[in-house]
Motif scaffolding. Structure first.
Motif, PDB file in Angstrom:
ATOM      1  N   PHE A 147       0.824  -1.213   0.000  1.00 33.94           N
ATOM      2  CA  PHE A 147       0.000   0.000   0.000  1.00 33.94           C
ATOM      3  C   PHE A 147       0.855   1.259   0.000  1.00 33.94           C
ATOM      4  CE2 PHE A 147      -3.488  -2.818   0.912  1.00 33.94           C
ATOM      5  CZ  PHE A 147      -4.577  -2.162   0.346  1.00 33.94           C
ATOM      6  N   ILE A 148       2.051   1.188   0.573  1.00 34.50           N
ATOM      7  CA  ILE A 148       2.973   2.330   0.500  1.00 34.50           C
ATOM      8  C   ILE A 148       3.359   2.592  -0.947  1.00 34.50           C
ATOM      9  CG2 ILE A 148       5.344   3.052   0.990  1.00 34.50           C
ATOM     10  CD1 ILE A 148       5.032   1.781   3.761  1.00 34.50           C
ATOM     11  N   LEU A 149       3.696   1.527  -1.680  1.00 31.86           N
ATOM     12  CA  LEU A 149       4.076   1.674  -3.085  1.00 31.86           C
ATOM     13  C   LEU A 149       2.898   2.139  -3.935  1.00 31.86           C
ATOM     14  CD1 LEU A 149       6.331  -1.500  -3.510  1.00 31.86           C
ATOM     15  CD2 LEU A 149       7.049   0.872  -3.186  1.00 31.86           C
ATOM     16  N   LEU A 150       1.708   1.589  -3.650  1.00 31.20           N
ATOM     17  CA  LEU A 150       0.512   2.003  -4.377  1.00 31.20           C
ATOM     18  C   LEU A 150       0.204   3.478  -4.114  1.00 31.20           C
ATOM     19  CD1 LEU A 150      -1.969   1.349  -6.104  1.00 31.20           C
ATOM     20  CD2 LEU A 150      -3.138   0.583  -4.021  1.00 31.20           C
ATOM     21  N   GLY A 151       0.290   3.876  -2.850  1.00 27.53           N
ATOM     22  CA  GLY A 151       0.048   5.271  -2.496  1.00 27.53           C
ATOM     23  C   GLY A 151       1.063   6.199  -3.136  1.00 27.53           C
ATOM     24  N   THR A 152       2.319   5.769  -3.184  1.00 33.37           N
ATOM     25  CA  THR A 152       3.367   6.572  -3.818  1.00 33.37           C
ATOM     26  C   THR A 152       3.051   6.801  -5.291  1.00 33.37           C
ATOM     27  OG1 THR A 152       5.041   5.669  -2.301  1.00 33.37           O
ATOM     28  CG2 THR A 152       5.829   6.694  -4.330  1.00 33.37           C
ATOM     29  N   ALA A 153       2.650   5.735  -5.985  1.00 37.44           N
ATOM     30  CA  ALA A 153       2.318   5.841  -7.402  1.00 37.44           C
ATOM     31  C   ALA A 153       1.147   6.797  -7.630  1.00 37.44           C
ATOM     32  CB  ALA A 153       1.989   4.454  -7.958  1.00 37.44           C
ATOM     33  N   LEU A 154       0.132   6.714  -6.782  1.00 38.84           N
ATOM     34  CA  LEU A 154      -1.033   7.600  -6.919  1.00 38.84           C
ATOM     35  C   LEU A 154      -0.668   9.057  -6.647  1.00 38.84           C
ATOM     36  CD1 LEU A 154      -3.793   5.420  -5.196  1.00 38.84           C
ATOM     37  CD2 LEU A 154      -3.577   5.929  -7.638  1.00 38.84           C
ATOM     38  N   LEU A 155       0.188   9.291  -5.662  1.00 43.18           N
ATOM     39  CA  LEU A 155       0.579  10.660  -5.319  1.00 43.18           C
ATOM     40  C   LEU A 155       1.520  11.270  -6.353  1.00 43.18           C
ATOM     41  CD1 LEU A 155       1.080  10.359  -1.446  1.00 43.18           C
ATOM     42  CD2 LEU A 155      -0.805  11.446  -2.659  1.00 43.18           C
ATOM     43  N   LYS A 156       2.127  10.418  -7.190  1.00 43.48           N
ATOM     44  CA  LYS A 156       2.986  10.925  -8.259  1.00 43.48           C
ATOM     45  C   LYS A 156       2.212  11.281  -9.518  1.00 43.48           C
ATOM     46  CE  LYS A 156       6.631  11.409  -9.496  1.00 43.48           C
ATOM     47  NZ  LYS A 156       7.296  12.724  -9.756  1.00 43.48           N
ATOM     48  N   LEU A 157       0.949  10.926  -9.578  1.00 41.99           N
ATOM     49  CA  LEU A 157       0.142  11.267 -10.743  1.00 41.99           C
ATOM     50  C   LEU A 157       0.002  12.793 -10.855  1.00 41.99           C
ATOM     51  CD1 LEU A 157      -2.731   8.621 -10.414  1.00 41.99           C
ATOM     52  CD2 LEU A 157      -0.818   8.590 -12.046  1.00 41.99           C
ATOM     53  N   PRO A 158       0.012  13.327 -12.062  1.00 45.41           N
ATOM     54  CA  PRO A 158      -0.119  14.784 -12.242  1.00 45.41           C
ATOM     55  C   PRO A 158      -1.376  15.353 -11.591  1.00 45.41           C
ATOM     56  CG  PRO A 158       0.555  13.736 -14.289  1.00 45.41           C
ATOM     57  CD  PRO A 158       0.213  12.621 -13.339  1.00 45.41           C
ATOM     58  N   VAL A 159      -2.446  14.539 -11.561  1.00 46.41           N
ATOM     59  CA  VAL A 159      -3.705  15.011 -10.993  1.00 46.41           C
ATOM     60  C   VAL A 159      -3.653  15.107  -9.476  1.00 46.41           C
ATOM     61  CG1 VAL A 159      -4.752  12.712 -10.693  1.00 46.41           C
ATOM     62  CG2 VAL A 159      -6.212  14.692 -11.153  1.00 46.41           C
ATOM     63  N   ALA A 160      -2.614  14.566  -8.847  1.00 45.11           N
ATOM     64  CA  ALA A 160      -2.545  14.513  -7.388  1.00 45.11           C
ATOM     65  C   ALA A 160      -1.879  15.727  -6.763  1.00 45.11           C
ATOM     66  CB  ALA A 160      -1.809  13.253  -6.947  1.00 45.11           C
ATOM     67  N   SER A 161      -1.143  16.506  -7.542  1.00 43.82           N
ATOM     68  CA  SER A 161      -0.381  17.606  -6.956  1.00 43.82           C
ATOM     69  C   SER A 161      -0.542  18.896  -7.746  1.00 43.82           C
ATOM     70  CB  SER A 161       1.102  17.235  -6.868  1.00 43.82           C
ATOM     71  OG  SER A 161       1.630  16.967  -8.156  1.00 43.82           O
ATOM     72  N   THR A 162      -0.300  20.009  -7.070  1.00 41.19           N
ATOM     73  CA  THR A 162      -0.364  21.327  -7.706  1.00 41.19           C
ATOM     74  C   THR A 162       1.010  21.797  -8.139  1.00 41.19           C
ATOM     75  OG1 THR A 162      -0.115  22.429  -5.559  1.00 41.19           O
ATOM     76  CG2 THR A 162      -2.364  21.972  -6.322  1.00 41.19           C
ATOM     77  N   THR A 163       2.039  21.086  -7.725  1.00 42.69           N
ATOM     78  CA  THR A 163       3.410  21.412  -8.075  1.00 42.69           C
ATOM     79  C   THR A 163       4.188  20.113  -8.258  1.00 42.69           C
ATOM     80  OG1 THR A 163       5.396  22.640  -7.371  1.00 42.69           O
ATOM     81  CG2 THR A 163       4.137  21.509  -5.664  1.00 42.69           C
ATOM     82  N   TYR A 164       5.449  20.210  -8.632  1.00 42.10           N
ATOM     83  CA  TYR A 164       6.245  19.000  -8.847  1.00 42.10           C
ATOM     84  C   TYR A 164       6.540  18.329  -7.502  1.00 42.10           C
ATOM     85  CZ  TYR A 164      10.203  15.934  -9.746  1.00 42.10           C
ATOM     86  OH  TYR A 164      11.032  14.852  -9.795  1.00 42.10           O
ATOM     87  N   ILE A 165       6.232  17.046  -7.408  1.00 42.47           N
ATOM     88  CA  ILE A 165       6.519  16.244  -6.222  1.00 42.47           C
ATOM     89  C   ILE A 165       7.492  15.144  -6.629  1.00 42.47           C
ATOM     90  CG2 ILE A 165       5.575  14.780  -4.390  1.00 42.47           C
ATOM     91  CD1 ILE A 165       4.575  17.605  -4.171  1.00 42.47           C
ATOM     92  N   SER A 166       8.648  15.100  -6.001  1.00 41.26           N
ATOM     93  CA  SER A 166       9.640  14.083  -6.340  1.00 41.26           C
ATOM     94  C   SER A 166       9.178  12.708  -5.860  1.00 41.26           C
ATOM     95  CB  SER A 166      10.990  14.419  -5.700  1.00 41.26           C
ATOM     96  OG  SER A 166      10.907  14.373  -4.284  1.00 41.26           O
ATOM     97  N   TRP A 167       9.806  11.683  -6.396  1.00 41.83           N
ATOM     98  CA  TRP A 167       9.462  10.319  -5.990  1.00 41.83           C
ATOM     99  C   TRP A 167       9.712  10.115  -4.505  1.00 41.83           C
ATOM    100  CZ3 TRP A 167       6.554   6.845  -8.249  1.00 41.83           C
ATOM    101  CH2 TRP A 167       6.390   6.870  -9.639  1.00 41.83           C
ATOM    102  N   ILE A 168      10.804  10.643  -3.983  1.00 43.22           N
ATOM    103  CA  ILE A 168      11.125  10.438  -2.569  1.00 43.22           C
ATOM    104  C   ILE A 168      10.115  11.160  -1.678  1.00 43.22           C
ATOM    105  CG2 ILE A 168      12.727  12.400  -2.480  1.00 43.22           C
ATOM    106  CD1 ILE A 168      12.993   9.097  -0.504  1.00 43.22           C
TER     107      ILE A 168
END
Length: 449
Positions: A31-52
């Motif tokens: 679920f950590i990896l799944l959540g990371t992938a979802l939070l990296k989607l362009p629709v999830a953030s208003t600015t650039y979010i790095s993988w880390i």
């Protein structure tokens, strides 16, 4: 800890033998990896979010910690915030809880393997009554979160409007009950330091969530303090005493501090002392700036974060009952007695040994992570210690170091949050694969002290 391995049927009929601790740890990792992938989607953030940073946020959410490296309210869109909120709810109640609920809704029976997993997830000593505990937990959670959501809506809808007010209420309700500490405001709840409604509702949620689901179920069925289990009695009394002492001490230490309570009216000082006294036990919210508190107050908060919440709760730390049993065993030794007794019941020696193991292993992990961060991070020692203990207890409080961590520092804190959530002993069992020995050796003396 059960040594019996559980056979998990995966794709193409392959069978992988995993123990309950390994399955629990693996489910969190997935679920950590799944959540990371979802939070990296362009629709999830208003600015650039790095993988880390996405990985850090997902780990912090699923482990219900609350440490953040980017601002939740401004750097993530509503989609990203909903992902975080979902991870918080999954991580707080436990992934196994939702798995069991899905199985029950499908009309299937809960087998022995599933019961063993529930037993491991809730740190129970018996397989009996586990399904009933899950049902109570889910029902209680829905009712309590619904009540808190409505109360906070009455408070925040007039201030923010219907849509924003109800959304803020829902997010903070879920975050508070699950002891996550995530807030949509960069200063957490500092704007409401003297607000009785916000103080009582938020603290009521995370105190209830942190006291432990077994205690809540015990109170629900027994409804009499005398009939409660020893564990429930220790948790209730310990929570009241710990919170009361912390409130008094913080009120005295911060009363004249110009950076915190100094300029506040007396009522705000009392509310501020109350909130900061109860939040370190894994909640993560704050109504004053933690970095501005006196050194003595910060040291007290360090102890409270290390102690943590209750067993089988939404919080972590070594657990309050662990700390209480450790104190009782020490007092027993100092009095020259052979048995540790509380409420006319003897605490088994195996429980005391487990308590010692939890405390020692926890301190070793804290020391190891602290040692690494003192090498890589350019920050005052107290700030680093605070960050490490906060991550271990999955608390989420910070003196301001989280956003300044190096990439390696973020990775180390991610590992610490994961260890804190699954428990140091669980990780120890995963790594060591303990086996019961049938051989006994003669006693001999080792001089200590």
């Amino acid at each position: 800890m059960r040594k019996k391995l559980i056979s998990s049927h995966l794709l193409k009929g392959k069978i992988i033998n995993l123990s309950p601790p390994q399955i629990l740890a693996l489910s969190f990792l997935i679920f950590i990896l799944l959540g990371t992938a979802l939070l990296k989607l362009p629709v999830a953030s208003t600015t650039y979010i790095s993988w880390i940073d996405a990985l850090f946020t997902a780990t912090s959410a699923i482990t219900v910690t609350g440490l953040v490296v980017v601002d939740t309210g401004t750097d993530y869109t509503v989609f990203g915030q909903v992902v975080i909120m979902t991870l918080i709810q999954l991580g707080g109640l436990g992934l196994m809880t939702f798995a069991v609920l899905i199985v029950m809704m499908l009309g299937k029976k809960i087998g022995l393997q599933q019961r063993i997993l529930i037993q491991e997830a809730f740190n129970q000593t018996s397989l009996g009554g586990l399904v009933r505990l899950v049902k109570i937990l889910f029902t209680f959670t829905i009712i309590l979160e619904a009540i808190a959501f409505m109360i906070l809506s009455f408070r925040w809808v007039p201030e923010f409007g219907w849509k924003e007010g109800m959304y803020q209420s829902l997010f903070h309700t879920i975050s508070a009950f699950n002891n996550a500490g995530f807030s949509l405001w960069s200063d957490s709840l500092s704007a409401y330091v003297g607000d009785p409604v916000v103080n009582l509702v938020i603290t009521g949620l995370f105190i209830t969530g942190g006291i432990g689901f077994t205690v809540l179920a015990d109170v629900w069925y027994k409804r009499s303090f005398q009939r409660l289990s020893i564990h429930s009695k220790l948790m209730i009394i310990g929570t009241i005493i710990t919170n009361a002492i912390a409130l008094i001490v913080i009120f005295i230490l911060e009363y004249a501090n110009p950076a915190t309570f100094g300029s506040m009216p007396l009522s705000d000082k009392l509310w501020g002392a109350y909130f900061q006294a109860v939040t370190p036990r894994t909640a993560g919210f704050n109504t004053i700036e933690i970095g501005d508190m006196t050194t003595a107050s910060i040291v007290l908060i360090l102890l409270l974060m290390f102690i943590g919440a209750g067993s089988a709760s939404t919080g972590s730390g070594i657990k309050l009952t662990t700390f209480i049993v450790l104190l009782l065993a020490t007092i027993t030794f100092l009095k020259g007695k052979s048995e540790t007794v509380v409420f006319r019941r003897t605490i088994p020696s195996r429980t005391i040994i487990r308590v010692l193991a939890i405390t020692v292993v926890s301190n070793l992990f804290i020391f190891l992570i602290l040692f690494m961060l003192t090498i890589t991070e350019d920050a005052p020692f107290l700030m680093i210690v605070f960050e490490v203990v906060s991550a271990f207890g999955t608390v989420g409080l910070s003196m301001g170091l989280t956003g300044e961590l190096s990439t390696f520092g973020k990775q180390v804190i991610i590992v610490m949050m994961f260890i804190g959530r699954i428990g140091p002993l669980t990780l120890g069992f995963i790594l060591s694969k303990p086996k019961k020995s049938l051989v006994r050796y003669p006693d001999d003396e080792v001089y200590t002290g």
